[in-house]
Motif scaffolding. Structure first.
Motif, PDB file in Angstrom:
ATOM      1  N   LEU A  28     -14.822 -30.276 -10.425  1.00 53.65           N
ATOM      2  CA  LEU A  28     -16.179 -30.482 -10.918  1.00 53.65           C
ATOM      3  C   LEU A  28     -17.147 -29.461 -10.331  1.00 53.65           C
ATOM      4  N   LEU A  29     -17.007 -29.138  -9.056  1.00 52.99           N
ATOM      5  CA  LEU A  29     -17.866 -28.126  -8.443  1.00 52.99           C
ATOM      6  C   LEU A  29     -17.622 -26.758  -9.068  1.00 52.99           C
ATOM      7  N   PHE A  30     -16.360 -26.422  -9.331  1.00 49.42           N
ATOM      8  CA  PHE A  30     -16.014 -25.144  -9.948  1.00 49.42           C
ATOM      9  C   PHE A  30     -16.629 -25.028 -11.342  1.00 49.42           C
ATOM     10  N   LEU A  31     -16.512 -26.100 -12.135  1.00 47.29           N
ATOM     11  CA  LEU A  31     -17.082 -26.071 -13.484  1.00 47.29           C
ATOM     12  C   LEU A  31     -18.607 -25.985 -13.433  1.00 47.29           C
ATOM     13  N   SER A  32     -19.225 -26.667 -12.470  1.00 50.29           N
ATOM     14  CA  SER A  32     -20.679 -26.590 -12.329  1.00 50.29           C
ATOM     15  C   SER A  32     -21.115 -25.176 -11.970  1.00 50.29           C
ATOM     16  N   LEU A  33     -20.378 -24.529 -11.086  1.00 54.24           N
ATOM     17  CA  LEU A  33     -20.709 -23.149 -10.725  1.00 54.24           C
ATOM     18  C   LEU A  33     -20.549 -22.217 -11.926  1.00 54.24           C
TER      19      LEU A  33
END
Length: 83
Positions: A28-33
């Motif tokens: 989720l953090l990767f997709l948000s970035l």
């Protein structure tokens, strides 16, 4: 070797079978970035056709209609017994 003979129940959500894992948080953090970083570098897209813009409106009307329509399921209400 060691044999686990512990049969005490473990509380759910605190074990390794938790729904929120470190991997899911990382994804989720990767997709948000990606959503923050990529838009300035990508070319702008043309607007969608008008018929495609009506799709969410039609879905919302359908969901409201289904929510307000009466159910065909039989009622499970039981009359109370008065002594």
């Amino acid at each position: 070797g060691y044999i686990n003979t512990d049969v005490t129940p473990k509380p759910m959500g605190l074990t390794g079978s938790s729904l929120i894992t470190a991997r899911s948080v990382a994804v989720l953090l990767f997709l948000s970035l990606l959503l923050l970083i990529l838009p300035p570098f990508l070319p702008p897209l043309p607007p969608p056709p008008a018929t495609l813009l009506l799709l969410p409106l039609l879905l919302m009307i359908l969901l409201i209609f289904l929510a307000l329509s009466p159910s065909n399921e039989p009622s499970l209400y039981v009359e109370p017994l008065d002594p």
